[in-house]
Design an enzyme around this catalytic site. Structure first.
Site, PDB file in Angstrom:
ATOM      1  N   HIS A 467      28.374  16.759  32.888  1.00 24.36           N
ATOM      2  CA  HIS A 467      28.187  16.671  31.607  1.00 24.36           C
ATOM      3  C   HIS A 467      27.905  18.326  31.043  1.00 24.36           C
ATOM      4  O   HIS A 467      27.013  18.231  30.723  1.00 24.36           O
ATOM      5  CB  HIS A 467      26.878  15.674  31.164  1.00 24.36           C
TER       6      HIS A 467
HETATM    7  C1  LIG Z   1      35.373  12.581  34.818  1.00 19.64           C
HETATM    8  C2  LIG Z   1      34.720  12.868  33.739  1.00 19.64           C
HETATM    9  C3  LIG Z   1      34.527  11.761  33.571  1.00 19.64           C
HETATM   10  C4  LIG Z   1      33.436  11.916  32.587  1.00 19.64           C
HETATM   11  N1  LIG Z   1      32.667  10.213  32.395  1.00 19.64           N
HETATM   12  C5  LIG Z   1      32.156  10.309  31.202  1.00 19.64           C
HETATM   13  C6  LIG Z   1      31.785   8.407  30.686  1.00 19.64           C
HETATM   14  O1  LIG Z   1      32.297   8.092  31.427  1.00 19.64           O
HETATM   15  N2  LIG Z   1      30.765   8.896  29.432  1.00 19.64           N
HETATM   16  C7  LIG Z   1      30.979   9.821  28.931  1.00 19.64           C
HETATM   17  O2  LIG Z   1      30.069   9.716  27.791  1.00 19.64           O
HETATM   18  N3  LIG Z   1      30.982  11.336  29.006  1.00 19.64           N
HETATM   19  C8  LIG Z   1      32.236  11.336  29.841  1.00 19.64           C
HETATM   20  N4  LIG Z   1      32.213  12.205  31.130  1.00 19.64           N
HETATM   21  C9  LIG Z   1      32.039  13.544  29.562  1.00 19.64           C
HETATM   22  C10 LIG Z   1      32.990  13.145  29.127  1.00 19.64           C
HETATM   23  O3  LIG Z   1      34.285  13.028  28.441  1.00 19.64           O
HETATM   24  C11 LIG Z   1      32.778  15.422  27.937  1.00 19.64           C
HETATM   25  O4  LIG Z   1      31.485  15.585  27.693  1.00 19.64           O
HETATM   26  C12 LIG Z   1      33.321  15.561  26.558  1.00 19.64           C
HETATM   27  O5  LIG Z   1      34.904  15.002  26.802  1.00 19.64           O
HETATM   28  C13 LIG Z   1      33.557  16.724  25.882  1.00 19.64           C
HETATM   29  O6  LIG Z   1      34.212  17.103  24.521  1.00 19.64           O
HETATM   30  P1  LIG Z   1      34.854  18.541  24.246  1.00 19.64           P
HETATM   31  O7  LIG Z   1      35.550  17.783  23.646  1.00 19.64           O
HETATM   32  O8  LIG Z   1      33.685  19.125  24.339  1.00 19.64           O
HETATM   33  O9  LIG Z   1      36.004  19.141  25.725  1.00 19.64           O
HETATM   34  P2  LIG Z   1      37.189  18.394  26.191  1.00 19.64           P
HETATM   35  O10 LIG Z   1      37.137  16.964  25.985  1.00 19.64           O
HETATM   36  O11 LIG Z   1      37.091  18.971  27.840  1.00 19.64           O
HETATM   37  O12 LIG Z   1      38.158  18.869  25.513  1.00 19.64           O
HETATM   38  C14 LIG Z   1      39.041  20.118  25.690  1.00 19.64           C
HETATM   39  C15 LIG Z   1      39.956  19.897  24.855  1.00 19.64           C
HETATM   40  O13 LIG Z   1      40.605  22.077  25.331  1.00 19.64           O
HETATM   41  C16 LIG Z   1      41.371  22.123  25.682  1.00 19.64           C
HETATM   42  N5  LIG Z   1      41.804  23.377  25.789  1.00 19.64           N
HETATM   43  C17 LIG Z   1      40.973  24.208  27.155  1.00 19.64           C
HETATM   44  N6  LIG Z   1      41.066  25.625  26.628  1.00 19.64           N
HETATM   45  C18 LIG Z   1      42.232  25.608  25.554  1.00 19.64           C
HETATM   46  C19 LIG Z   1      42.950  26.856  25.697  1.00 19.64           C
HETATM   47  N7  LIG Z   1      42.987  28.158  25.678  1.00 19.64           N
HETATM   48  N8  LIG Z   1      44.307  26.392  24.531  1.00 19.64           N
HETATM   49  C20 LIG Z   1      44.333  25.315  24.325  1.00 19.64           C
HETATM   50  N9  LIG Z   1      43.434  24.263  24.814  1.00 19.64           N
HETATM   51  C21 LIG Z   1      42.704  23.994  25.292  1.00 19.64           C
HETATM   52  C22 LIG Z   1      41.220  21.240  26.468  1.00 19.64           C
HETATM   53  O14 LIG Z   1      43.249  21.197  27.948  1.00 19.64           O
HETATM   54  C23 LIG Z   1      40.759  19.787  26.852  1.00 19.64           C
HETATM   55  O15 LIG Z   1      42.201  18.771  26.238  1.00 19.64           O
HETATM   56  C24 LIG Z   1      33.340  12.570  32.343  1.00 19.64           C
HETATM   57  C25 LIG Z   1      34.185  13.432  31.730  1.00 19.64           C
HETATM   58  C26 LIG Z   1      34.578  14.021  33.085  1.00 19.64           C
HETATM   59  C27 LIG Z   1      35.147  15.205  33.124  1.00 19.64           C
END
Ligand SMILES: Cc1cc2nc3c(=O)[nH]c(=O)nc-3n(C[C@H](O)[C@H](O)[C@H](O)COP(=O)(O)OP(=O)(O)OC[C@H]3O[C@@H](n4cnc5c(N)ncnc54)[C@H](O)[C@@H]3O)c2cc1C
Length: 527
Positions: A467
């Site tokens: 997280h």
């Molecule tokens: C293994 C795991 C288990 C988890 N379990 C839970 C759970 O059960 N419940 C829960 O609520 N949360 C859980 N989480 C946490 C939750 O999934 C994350 O906090 C949330 O998905 C974050 O969202 P985000 O949009 O900030 O980033 P992300 O969903 O990580 O999205 C970022 C995206 O940007 C893309 N990206 C990055 N850099 C670039 C670039 N330079 N150019 C183009 N694309 C790029 C990435 O590939 C990715 O697709 C878990 C996370 C993980 C990894």
């Protein structure tokens, strides 16, 4: 150069919501850019596939922290999703929002009452399609399926009973009136399949002609002109870099990559950027600072009765899931859990969270142990330690250095809480509900009692529970990176919308709060 109204960098939990909401107006041209591949892989969609996704390098950024001083200089593995849906395509699907005080704290930190619980609740409900139906605290009809598990292991029920006899009440809805207690998680699933942000928000609108989605493209930096974002530079594989223009650029690349992109674009701590030969456009020392994460400790016992999912017949589970969308294949594996307000709590909120896995889970499941058993994860929800991200180099293809600084607070509060978390795990697993299931201890390897023994166990074995947040913090002070409308300070036409803007960690998992942030931000942007 093509021209778009909005370019969204990153198609993760937040990016897919933005793509959906911003392209709802056919007059707006939206480009969504994702570094990873499409989410075709079947193990993304079958929930129990999560057990095998940990080893899939193509769908994961596979980060590692720098050596962690308080954890025996270990480098911890930080998985992050790299595909449509981002981390919501590889996460454990637990649907948790946190508590009112979390968001009231954000409202105070940002100086904007629109981030208070009362104001954000409708944005949670707007996304939600809860299989239990609508109520004051639950939504229906939204894109994000939230469901009860279709299959649960007998050991998960034992966990809830054990917590009950240890004095922790049953809770059948962690997103209801109160968070404390133990129960089964509701999960982001629809019809027994994972409901990632891509499945929920992107798939249904892919045919919109004003929405373009490109996968396999790495955004390298934001193009800035006289203090304004005018587009992005990106690269597809080994091709020449491309430049694409936009009216507004939105970084949704997650808590590791969004701050990295800001730094590569000349927005960040000036001295640090100059060290790497990057021209400074805005001196924002807060970029990459304020890194927070939930550190987690797992207690594992053997299960001679072999009820756990270790050595599950994957073929038959997969076949059943394909035919009926139920059975063990529909399990998120972290089926049950709970929240506790410990004796060290500093406010009214719960400060410990538990996730129970009916399988032996060592090193995130990457290290398969022999035999059968079960795992109780415990994490401290409000760490005081703060880490930071720093560039290794100005090359966008190089990962950023992650200094998580776990247990780094001067008062030692975080270590004390982790010891408490591990002690309570042992206490719960020792209850009579597990008497018929319990084998020899696996981790810790033998019975331990003193604080020193627990501290040693934590330094050897604690890991992230995934997280990370806070690295482009929203706030009203000088070190804040974005204002309360998530606009990057000192740069026009540029926002960050993802988990990195959270001022502090919520009391629970971070996917639902990230989706809420993107819902809220979409309305602010369209206005
Ligand atoms: C293994 C795991 C288990 C988890 N379990 C839970 C759970 O059960 N419940 C829960 O609520 N949360 C859980 N989480 C946490 C939750 O999934 C994350 O906090 C949330 O998905 C974050 O969202 P985000 O949009 O900030 O980033 P992300 O969903 O990580 O999205 C970022 C995206 O940007 C893309 N990206 C990055 N850099 C670039 C670039 N330079 N150019 C183009 N694309 C790029 C990435 O590939 C990715 O697709 C878990 C996370 C993980 C990894």
């Amino acid at each position: 150069m093509d021209h778009y109204d909005f370019i969204i960098a990153g198609a993760g939990s937040a990016g897919c919501v933005l793509a959906n909401r911003l392209s709802a107006d056919p007059g707006k041209r939206v480009l969504l850019l994702e570094a990873g591949p499409t989410d075709w892989h079947p193990l993304i969609h079958m929930p129990a596939g999560i057990a095998r996704l940990a080893n899939n390098r193509a769908l994961n950024w596979n980060y590692r922290t720098e050596p962690e001083p308080a954890l025996n200089q270990r480098r911890l593995w930080w998985p992050r999703g790299k595909t449509l849906g981002g981390s919501s395509s590889i996460n454990a699907m637990c649907y948790i929002r946190g508590v009112a005080a979390d968001y009231d704290g954000w409202a105070e930190a940002s100086g904007d009452p629109r981030w208070s619980w009362r104001e954000v609740l409708p944005w949670f409900l707007r996304s939600e399609d809860n299989s239990r139906g609508a109520s004051e605290l639950h939504g229906t009809g939204g894109p994000l399926g939230v469901s009860d598990l279709r299959h649960r292991n007998e050991l998960s029920i034992a966990l809830i009973d054990a917590a009950g006899s240890a004095g922790y009440p049953r809770n059948d809805d962690f997103n209801g009136e109160q968070l404390a207690g133990f129960g089964l998680y509701q999960v982001t699933q629809r019809n027994g399949a994972r409901c990632s942000s891509a499945a929920a928000f992107l798939k249904p609108v892919r045919q919109r002609t004003n929405l373009h989605v490109r996968t396999g493209v790495l955004v390298e930096r934001v193009l800035l002109d006289h203090g304004r974002a005018v587009g992005v530079q990106l690269r597809q594989g080994r091709h020449e870099a491309e430049r694409i223009e936009a009216g507004e650029v939105i970084l949704a690349a997650g808590a590791i990559n969004s701050p990295q992109l800001l730094m590569l674009s000349g927005v960040g701590p000036a001295d640090h950027l100059r060290e790497h030969g990057i021209a400074v456009h805005a001196d924002l020392p807060g970029v990459g600072a304020n890194l927070q994460d939930h550190l987690d400790i797992c207690t594992l016992d053997g299960n001679p009765g072999k009820l756990s999912y270790d050595h599950l017949n994957e073929l038959s589970a997969g076949w059943r899931w394909l035919r009926h969308r139920d059975g063990p294949g529909s399990s998120n594996v972290a089926e049950a859990g709970g929240f506790v307000r410990s004796r060290f709590a500093v406010d009214a909120r719960c400060d410990l969270q538990f996730h129970f896995v009916p399988a032996l889970l060592d090193d995130h499941g990457r290290h398969r142990l022999p035999g059968y058993g079960y795992t109780l994860h415990a994490c401290h929800l409000h760490p005081r330690s703060r880490g930071r991200l720093r560039l290794h180099s100005a090359d966008p293809a190089q990962p950023i250095a992650i200094h998580a600084n776990y247990l780094g607070d001067a008062e030692g509060h975080d270590l004390k809480m982790m010891i408490e978390a591990a002690r309570l795990s042992r206490e719960i697993l020792d209850q009579p509900a597990f008497a018929a299931h319990r084998g020899a201890p696996v981790f810790p390897e033998r019975r331990i009692h003193t604080d020193e023994e627990y501290a040693d166990f934590i330094r050897r074995k604690a890991e992230t529970i995934y997280h990370p947040v806070g690295t482009c913090r929203m706030g009203k002070d000088d070190r804040a990176v974005v204002d309360s409308e998530l606009r990057v300070r000192g740069v026009d036409g540029l926002r960050v919308v993802d988990a990195s803007v959270m001022p502090t960690l919520p009391t629970g998992n971070t996917n639902a709060p990230t989706i809420m942030i993107a819902e809220r931000a979409s309305a602010l942007i369209l206005r």
